[in-house]
Design an enzyme around this catalytic site. Structure first.
Site, PDB file in Angstrom:
ATOM      1  N   TYR A  19      26.760  52.588  27.919  1.00 24.13           N
ATOM      2  CA  TYR A  19      25.837  51.744  27.140  1.00 24.13           C
ATOM      3  C   TYR A  19      24.568  52.496  26.748  1.00 24.13           C
ATOM      4  CZ  TYR A  19      28.621  47.552  27.530  1.00 24.13           C
ATOM      5  OH  TYR A  19      29.628  46.642  27.402  1.00 24.13           O
ATOM      6  N   TYR A 146      31.318  37.027  28.717  1.00 19.28           N
ATOM      7  CA  TYR A 146      31.527  38.457  28.958  1.00 19.28           C
ATOM      8  C   TYR A 146      32.451  38.612  30.167  1.00 19.28           C
ATOM      9  CZ  TYR A 146      31.032  43.315  30.173  1.00 19.28           C
ATOM     10  OH  TYR A 146      31.322  44.625  30.474  1.00 19.28           O
ATOM     11  N   ASP A 238      35.916  33.686  36.668  1.00 20.46           N
ATOM     12  CA  ASP A 238      35.446  35.069  36.748  1.00 20.46           C
ATOM     13  C   ASP A 238      34.148  35.067  37.551  1.00 20.46           C
ATOM     14  OD1 ASP A 238      34.373  37.558  36.473  1.00 20.46           O
ATOM     15  OD2 ASP A 238      34.614  37.682  34.291  1.00 20.46           O
ATOM     16  N   LYS A 267      31.961  43.738  41.751  1.00 25.92           N
ATOM     17  CA  LYS A 267      30.510  43.889  41.939  1.00 25.92           C
ATOM     18  C   LYS A 267      30.067  43.755  43.407  1.00 25.92           C
ATOM     19  CE  LYS A 267      28.969  43.518  37.310  1.00 25.92           C
ATOM     20  NZ  LYS A 267      29.305  42.653  36.183  1.00 25.92           N
TER      21      LYS A 267
HETATM   22  C1  LIG Z   1      30.357  42.974  35.102  1.00 22.18           C
HETATM   23  C2  LIG Z   1      31.312  41.890  34.822  1.00 22.18           C
HETATM   24  C3  LIG Z   1      32.670  42.164  34.583  1.00 22.18           C
HETATM   25  C4  LIG Z   1      33.197  43.578  34.482  1.00 22.18           C
HETATM   26  O1  LIG Z   1      33.117  44.245  35.704  1.00 22.18           O
HETATM   27  P1  LIG Z   1      33.164  45.856  35.703  1.00 22.18           P
HETATM   28  O2  LIG Z   1      33.254  46.197  37.143  1.00 22.18           O
HETATM   29  O3  LIG Z   1      31.882  46.300  35.074  1.00 22.18           O
HETATM   30  O4  LIG Z   1      34.347  46.269  34.932  1.00 22.18           O
HETATM   31  C5  LIG Z   1      33.529  41.105  34.388  1.00 22.18           C
HETATM   32  N1  LIG Z   1      33.087  39.846  34.433  1.00 22.18           N
HETATM   33  C6  LIG Z   1      31.806  39.533  34.670  1.00 22.18           C
HETATM   34  C7  LIG Z   1      31.389  38.104  34.725  1.00 22.18           C
HETATM   35  C8  LIG Z   1      30.870  40.545  34.860  1.00 22.18           C
HETATM   36  O5  LIG Z   1      29.588  40.252  35.048  1.00 22.18           O
END
Ligand SMILES: *Cc1c(COP(=O)(O)O)cnc(C)c1O
Length: 425
Positions: A19, A146, A238, A267
């Site tokens: 980015y 996202y 998610d 994460k």
């Molecule tokens: C960051 C994020 C992703 C992608 O995760 P990466 O480990 O960066 O590939 C997917 N969904 C959500 C809600 C996110 O915040």
């Protein structure tokens, strides 16, 4: 020969950063150490990591408990093929996760990061339909969503500047508004009228992170999930960003009575130490892949599936997350944020102040230039860096998403600098 160039210059000569427009980007800041909420550069300057290093860190940097468990695991078993084999950290982590995930979750699939966790969820849903000979393949997602940067994850993310170059290659997705009191009836009507075609619905529960820390109420989402389940639409929560306490509860899904079919985690999963992704699923989804027909197998796997060191980091992070100390810290941060939101919400420079749990966002009033690429963004970013705080704005939106070990004094310092920025910009 003595190396005369700095670490940052050596980086700039050969490394392509995420980015980052490499033509105009300044030299990257050389971080050599982490300690608690701080990242420390080679000159000893400390940066308060107020965004948890892109939302991954839970307990502070270089945490001794996680470091110890990672070191022990590295010296015991660093990796093993995960098809046909297993190992203690993978089994213990799956058992531990299923104890805290929504009670309908039954199986754990490991992958490498948030995007792959989403890819796996999408493939599970799509192949669930094909294994059951059902002709339902439409995917629903929220506007401003996202879900990651790989192609499937991009496809279910909102179309934006980030996906523009790839649009012709992305599969079609139906975008719906996030629910509120005014539109929930319309959304439910849409689901009822189109259910026969809809395979799955993927959502970021309660907070849309990259979309700008947009927040919405649990009540409407609960109704949507309930309706989806009634109509046989598979639901994918998610929780890559919201998992492990960010919203004030362990998972954002804990705010809803109706539970998703699939949950994506990454994460904070390892406390921000290692890359690891998890896609959990219900028994019903899993069972749709059981067959004497080998074609019904879930054909997905990564070289580093269930890496033992990453699983050990996740287990160590979970010890810390579930401790009374961390749970108290989470509630303390929620209360501090709420008090600051009250104090600042009428500032005329702010269009909005939003808070869900440990995440608080401030949307700057900008007239008409509200883009991610505005100069306000760069000015705010540089201002906070100079003050020793990492607050990486999303366009005109500043947000605090801190490690849970942040102290009241450290939070007060960030709040004070935000108030100062409001005077200047
Ligand atoms: C960051 C994020 C992703 C992608 O995760 P990466 O480990 O960066 O590939 C997917 N969904 C959500 C809600 C996110 O915040």
């Amino acid at each position: 020969m003595e190396e005369k160039r700095s670490l940052s210059e050596r980086d700039q000569a050969i490394i392509w950063h995420p980015y980052t427009q490499m033509k105009t980007a300044g030299l990257p800041i050389p971080i050599v150490r982490g300690e608690g909420v701080y990242l420390i550069d080679e000159n000893g300057k400390k940066y308060l990591d107020a965004v948890s290093s892109w939302w991954v860190n839970l307990h502070g940097h270089a945490h001794p408990h996680i470091a110890k468990k990672v070191a022990e695991q590295a010296g015991t078993l660093e990796h093993a093929i995960f098809a046909g084999f297993t190992h203690p950290p993978a089994v213990e982590l799956a058992e531990g996760l299923l104890k805290i995930l929504p009670p309908n979750q039954a199986k754990i699939f490991y992958s490498d990061n948030g995007s792959t966790a989403v890819e796996v969820a999408l493939k599970m849903c799509h192949q669930y339909r094909s294994n059951k000979n059902q002709q339902r393949d439409k995917v629903l997602a929220f506007q401003h969503s996202y879900h990651g940067d790989t192609f499937g994850a991009m496809a279910v993310s909102a179309r934006s500047a980030f996906t523009a170059a790839f649009e012709s290659l992305l599969f079609d997705v139906e975008y719906i508004e996030t629910p509120n009191a005014g539109n929930i009836d319309k959304l439910i009507k849409y689901l009822r009228e189109n259910a026969a075609e809809i395979s799955s619905f993927i959502y970021e529960p309660l907070i849309q992170g990259s979309g700008g820390m947009l927040m919405y109420e649990a009540k409407g989402l609960n109704q949507l999930i309930g309706t989806c389940r009634e109509l046989g639409i598979l639901t994918i929560a998610d929780e890559v960003m919201t998992g492990f306490g960010r919203t004030g509860k362990l998972f954002a899904s804990d705010y809803m009575e109706h539970k998703p079919d699939i949950v994506c985690l990454s994460k904070g999963l390892t406390g921000g130490t290692m890359a690891l992704g998890v896609t959990s699923a219900t028994q019903e989804i899993f069972d749709a892949f059981l067959s004497d027909d080998k074609l019904k197998t879930l054909f997905h796997g990564h070289s580093f599936t269930a890496n033992p060191i990453a699983c050990a980091a996740a287990l160590a992070s979970m010890d810390l997350t579930l401790s009374q100390e961390t749970q108290d810290n989470i509630q303390r941060i929620c209360a501090k944020h709420a008090a600051f939101a009250l104090r600042i919400q009428n500032n005329p420079k702010l269009k909005a102040v939003r808070q869900t749990g440990t995440i608080i966002a401030f949307e700057w009033e900008t007239g008409d230039d509200t883009s991610y690429f505005s100069s306000l963004r760069d000015n705010l970013y540089q201002f906070f860096l100079k003050e020793g705080i990492i607050l990486r704005p999303l366009g005109n939106i500043i947000y605090i998403l801190p490690p849970y070990c942040i102290s009241d004094a450290q939070l007060d310092y960030i709040y004070a600098k935000i108030e100062q920025a409001l005077d200047i910009f």
